[in-house]
Design a protein around this motif. Sequence first.
Motif, mmCIF file in Angstrom:
data_model
loop_
_atom_site.group_PDB
_atom_site.id
_atom_site.type_symbol
_atom_site.label_atom_id
_atom_site.label_comp_id
_atom_site.label_asym_id
_atom_site.label_seq_id
_atom_site.Cartn_x
_atom_site.Cartn_y
_atom_site.Cartn_z
ATOM 1 N N ALA A 662 26.924 26.293 84.052
ATOM 2 C CA ALA A 662 27.603 25.080 84.515
ATOM 3 C C ALA A 662 28.692 24.667 83.531
ATOM 4 N N GLN A 663 28.407 24.810 82.229
ATOM 5 C CA GLN A 663 29.399 24.489 81.200
ATOM 6 C C GLN A 663 30.606 25.420 81.317
ATOM 7 N N GLY A 664 30.331 26.713 81.537
ATOM 8 C CA GLY A 664 31.423 27.667 81.688
ATOM 9 C C GLY A 664 32.260 27.383 82.926
ATOM 10 N N ILE A 665 31.619 27.050 84.038
ATOM 11 C CA ILE A 665 32.347 26.750 85.276
ATOM 12 C C ILE A 665 33.186 25.490 85.102
ATOM 13 N N LYS A 666 32.664 24.531 84.329
ATOM 14 C CA LYS A 666 33.410 23.287 84.090
ATOM 15 C C LYS A 666 34.711 23.570 83.331
ATOM 16 N N TYR A 667 34.630 24.397 82.277
ATOM 17 C CA TYR A 667 35.811 24.663 81.459
ATOM 18 C C TYR A 667 36.726 25.727 82.068
ATOM 19 N N TYR A 668 36.155 26.622 82.865
ATOM 20 C CA TYR A 668 36.959 27.716 83.460
ATOM 21 C C TYR A 668 36.692 27.750 84.969
ATOM 22 N N PRO A 669 37.178 26.727 85.678
ATOM 23 C CA PRO A 669 36.855 26.637 87.108
ATOM 24 C C PRO A 669 37.429 27.791 87.930
ATOM 25 N N GLY A 670 38.455 28.411 87.444
ATOM 26 C CA GLY A 670 39.035 29.520 88.195
ATOM 27 C C GLY A 670 38.576 30.881 87.728
ATOM 28 N N ASN A 671 37.573 30.915 86.859
ATOM 29 C CA ASN A 671 37.084 32.187 86.315
ATOM 30 C C ASN A 671 35.828 32.607 87.064
ATOM 31 N N ASP A 672 35.868 33.764 87.692
ATOM 32 C CA ASP A 672 34.735 34.221 88.507
ATOM 33 C C ASP A 672 33.547 34.680 87.663
ATOM 34 N N MET A 673 33.767 34.928 86.351
ATOM 35 C CA MET A 673 32.696 35.483 85.532
ATOM 36 C C MET A 673 31.501 34.531 85.441
ATOM 37 N N PHE A 674 31.776 33.243 85.247
ATOM 38 C CA PHE A 674 30.665 32.305 85.100
ATOM 39 C C PHE A 674 29.952 32.064 86.432
ATOM 40 N N LEU A 675 30.704 32.097 87.523
ATOM 41 C CA LEU A 675 30.053 32.011 88.832
ATOM 42 C C LEU A 675 29.147 33.209 89.054
ATOM 43 N N LEU A 676 29.622 34.390 88.616
ATOM 44 C CA LEU A 676 28.811 35.596 88.756
ATOM 45 C C LEU A 676 27.543 35.493 87.901
ATOM 46 N N LYS A 677 27.684 34.960 86.686
ATOM 47 C CA LYS A 677 26.503 34.779 85.832
ATOM 48 C C LYS A 677 25.516 33.789 86.470
ATOM 49 N N ARG A 678 26.052 32.782 87.140
ATOM 50 C CA ARG A 678 25.170 31.824 87.824
ATOM 51 C C ARG A 678 24.388 32.531 88.931
ATOM 52 N N ALA A 679 25.090 33.377 89.679
ATOM 53 C CA ALA A 679 24.422 34.104 90.752
ATOM 54 C C ALA A 679 23.320 35.018 90.199
ATOM 55 N N ILE A 680 23.623 35.711 89.092
ATOM 56 C CA ILE A 680 22.637 36.623 88.489
ATOM 57 C C ILE A 680 21.419 35.847 87.986
ATOM 58 N N THR A 681 21.682 34.678 87.367
ATOM 59 C CA THR A 681 20.568 33.867 86.851
ATOM 60 C C THR A 681 19.679 33.371 87.989
ATOM 61 N N LEU A 682 20.319 32.912 89.057
ATOM 62 C CA LEU A 682 19.536 32.450 90.214
ATOM 63 C C LEU A 682 18.767 33.606 90.846
ATOM 64 N N SER A 697 30.938 32.323 96.424
ATOM 65 C CA SER A 697 32.049 31.670 95.715
ATOM 66 C C SER A 697 32.812 32.667 94.855
ATOM 67 N N VAL A 698 32.090 33.637 94.270
ATOM 68 C CA VAL A 698 32.742 34.692 93.482
ATOM 69 C C VAL A 698 33.676 35.504 94.367
ATOM 70 N N VAL A 699 33.205 35.832 95.577
ATOM 71 C CA VAL A 699 34.022 36.637 96.504
ATOM 72 C C VAL A 699 35.292 35.883 96.879
ATOM 73 N N LYS A 700 35.185 34.566 97.035
ATOM 74 C CA LYS A 700 36.375 33.790 97.389
ATOM 75 C C LYS A 700 37.411 33.810 96.278
ATOM 76 N N LEU A 701 36.953 33.906 95.024
ATOM 77 C CA LEU A 701 37.887 33.982 93.898
ATOM 78 C C LEU A 701 38.397 35.398 93.671
ATOM 79 N N GLN A 702 37.485 36.369 93.759
ATOM 80 C CA GLN A 702 37.832 37.770 93.505
ATOM 81 C C GLN A 702 37.233 38.615 94.621
ATOM 82 N N ASN A 703 38.024 38.836 95.635
ATOM 83 C CA ASN A 703 37.516 39.555 96.810
ATOM 84 C C ASN A 703 37.670 41.053 96.588
#
Length: 953
Positions: A662-682, A697-703
């Motif tokens: 969540a901290q990474g997504i807050k600081y880098y809202p356009g970076n798919d890496m932290f969204l991907l890490k969120r998906a892996i953690t979940l 959400s990752v696919v929408k940023l990096q299809n």
Amino acid sequence: MAVLKHLLTGIIVCLAIQTQAQIFKPKTNAEALYNQAVQETKQQHYDKAIALSKQALQEQPDFIDQQLLLARLYLLTKQYDLSRKYIKEVLAKNPKYRDVYFYAINVELSTGRYTEAECYADEALGYFPGSLDFMLKKLGILDAQHKVYRGNEMAETLMGKYPEDTTVRNAYIEHYLVSGKYYQQLGNTGMARQSYDKVLLVAPRNQEAREASLAAAIKGGSYQSALDQVNEALLAHPGNYDLLMRKLGILQDTHAYAEALSTLQEILRRYPGDAKARSLEASLKMEAAGYYANTDPYTLYEGVLEKNPGNREALDKLIGYSMARGAYREALAWINRGLKNSPNDARLLALKMDVLEGDRKYSAAAALAQVLYQRSPGPDLKERLVLLQTAGGRDYLAEQQYDLALASFESALKISPHDTTVLNLLASTYISQKNTTAALKVLDQGLNYYPGNASFLLKKSGVLADAGRYEEAAAIAAELATRFPGDQQLAANLAEMRLTAGRTLMRAEEYDLAKQQFEQVLAVAPSNRDALDYMINLQSATGKPDSALYYADKALGYYPGNRDFLLKKASVLQEQHDYNGAAAITGELMNRYPYTLKYKTAYLNSLTSAGTEYQRNQQPDSALAQFNQVLAINPKDSMALLYSINILNGQQRYDSALNYTAQGIKYYPGNDMFLLKRAITLENKKDFAAAALAADSVVKLQNNAANTDYRDYLQSKTLKNQFGLYFLHSSYDYSDDKYNIATIEYRRFIKRGSYAVQVNYAGRQTGNGLQGLAEMYYTHNPKLYSYGMVAYSNKTVFPQLRAAYSIFKTFKKEIEVELGGRYLNLDSTSSVSGVVSIAKPFGDFWVNLRGFVISEASKNYTAFNLTTRYYMNRRQDYLQVVAGLGTSPDDRSRLVNFPHLSGLLTHSIGAGYQKVLHYRTTLGLFGTWINQKITDTGFQNQYDIYVTLQRKF
């Protein structure tokens, strides 16, 4: 058979449609948009370029070149705050991106924020030390702030390093012109003249500097200096109206009315129609008359000479008064007037020589001295002739007229071959021409006359060094340093020579030879900063960190607390993997200089490296502590966030890991890496629904294919139901009968496995067979699971009752062992079997050997199956080869004939392929050939084709 054909045709069509969709699926192309934006920028279509750039960043938010282009576009359109935003984003990702510093400096200069511009220049020079471009930028910034002394130092450094570079020369000239104007504004004419004189040293014909220097001289009351400058300019531009008028003004201010009137007459002669000059004639004479009145002896003697042109006493007095007042042109006019009557008068010729010397016309004076010396040779005249020729040569040398300078010095040397001054100047002229051979010849000539002369030896050493003959040069320099042990300049010269040799060898990648040069410097000057610095760098570059650390400690012994050496020591410790030691140094530097970015960056790098080292050593808690320190200083540090997420996932502390995502997504809202890490953690948390949303959400940023595949995988994990269709076709070479089984299945996935129900249908000449089947997979724990099955039919085709149970246990090295049993009842015949198997993966291969012990009517039989699979596509797809011996109770195609096959020698071999589409649809096609020995010489064959289709929902 028709049903099979239709089914296969449908499967092939589905596969073709999906394949076509994958091939022709449109893809966004951020790079194409960037290239279009570049072209629009070149055409100065800035608004269109900005729109394209924003579109490209939406497609690829981490596109650093695109961010740099936006920074440039906003600079060009004077949107400076937006330009700063993208400059900072680029620097955060890559602080060594060279071009971004130019934009950063230009933005701050454009907005008058000179301090910030200087900080960026210093930061750039930190990453690119010695860069000519950034040094020039910094000089311009210093000039804009009127930091004259620091600007002088930078200008001299540049000129010293790049004396032949046109850009540097122009920057040097511009700097001193700016500083001269600044001092003029302050009213400091002395310092202003010094600045303009610096310009004239490198550009003697610079008109702006000449004019400004002249104005400063007049304002400061240095009339003689101003007059000299005007006269020098008139030599280059004789008859120039403005120069003549300026000379007239200076002469008038100094009350040199005679020469002023002479100059006015020259102006009138050259410009007879000039009204201003004519209007000055009467007023100037009146002013002169009022000044001299009847008390000026000069006027009285002039009157005498007018009446008696041959009066030698009056002539001598007039010459004397003119010379006393510094009016050399006037004196020369009187001498020339006397020489008209007495052309060979030795005294007048000697006076003329004196006047020409006083007027700094040394070459003309030397020519007269030559004439007088030829007429009457003498030691005094000889010395005078050599001095005048030398002085003339010096002037030519200052004006870079090397051929004339050489002619003057060589003439002087012919008259006085042992003159050390002439020899030195002649050598210097050849050195200026980079004529090494001639310079060495002259210096050797001087050393023949004066062996051991320090001046000649020092100059020869420099010439040899410039020619790249460092060892010869150093030998001479070492000899001089030994002879004069207290002379610090000689010691410094020797050190600089060896340093230069070392630097040259470093550029040639001769590192061992370079080390020898620096070691020799340190042998005589152990505290030499440059040598210590180079030794640290060399030892580190040649893979000797222990030696590099030794020299770093040695340097800090001489320069305790020196920032550069502390940073170098930290770098060496980092290289030795002593990250905590490096962090201790960089942390101290950061605390001492909290606003210096490079120390903060170095400290964070040390902490991050220490953390990754702890990770490699399987010390996750220590690693996490290091990354927490990084985040305490820089909560936006993306690498520390990612490493922390990985560690917490490994420790199954999923909620903490989600906090970091969540901290990474807050600081880098356009970076798919932290969204991907969120998906892996979940996913690790088994919250597949939330994980699938994050992956979407990752696919929408990096299809791209990988992200889409992962989303499909997670979405499949949320599906709890599966529908299956299976079709088994068996044919025989000993019968026209066909044995087909169609199966429909429903399966439900639960938390600990799955359960399923099937209905099997088979048609025979004896009637239609129906069989109901239920099975279950149940996971007891990650290492242990069970399989159970029970089936019941109407006995027409299928066995009336089937039952199976196996338990599977996973051991070390992924070895899986199965123990189980089977029960079969057909035509009043019952069969009980024991089963054991062992399986193990080998990379992408999986091998399973299963054995059966079958007991039927007091007879025992065995059967074996060897299955090998090659997995692909995240172990979803596989190719399979199966070899069998005997008839196993798990073989559905032969159960109908099971009593008749008991005891027969049976061989079988099969192959198949299973393909999973988007983790939802599974297609399979398998074929098997069975060969049975029915008599000693008789065999029969069976051929099976098995098609599967499963769909999750």
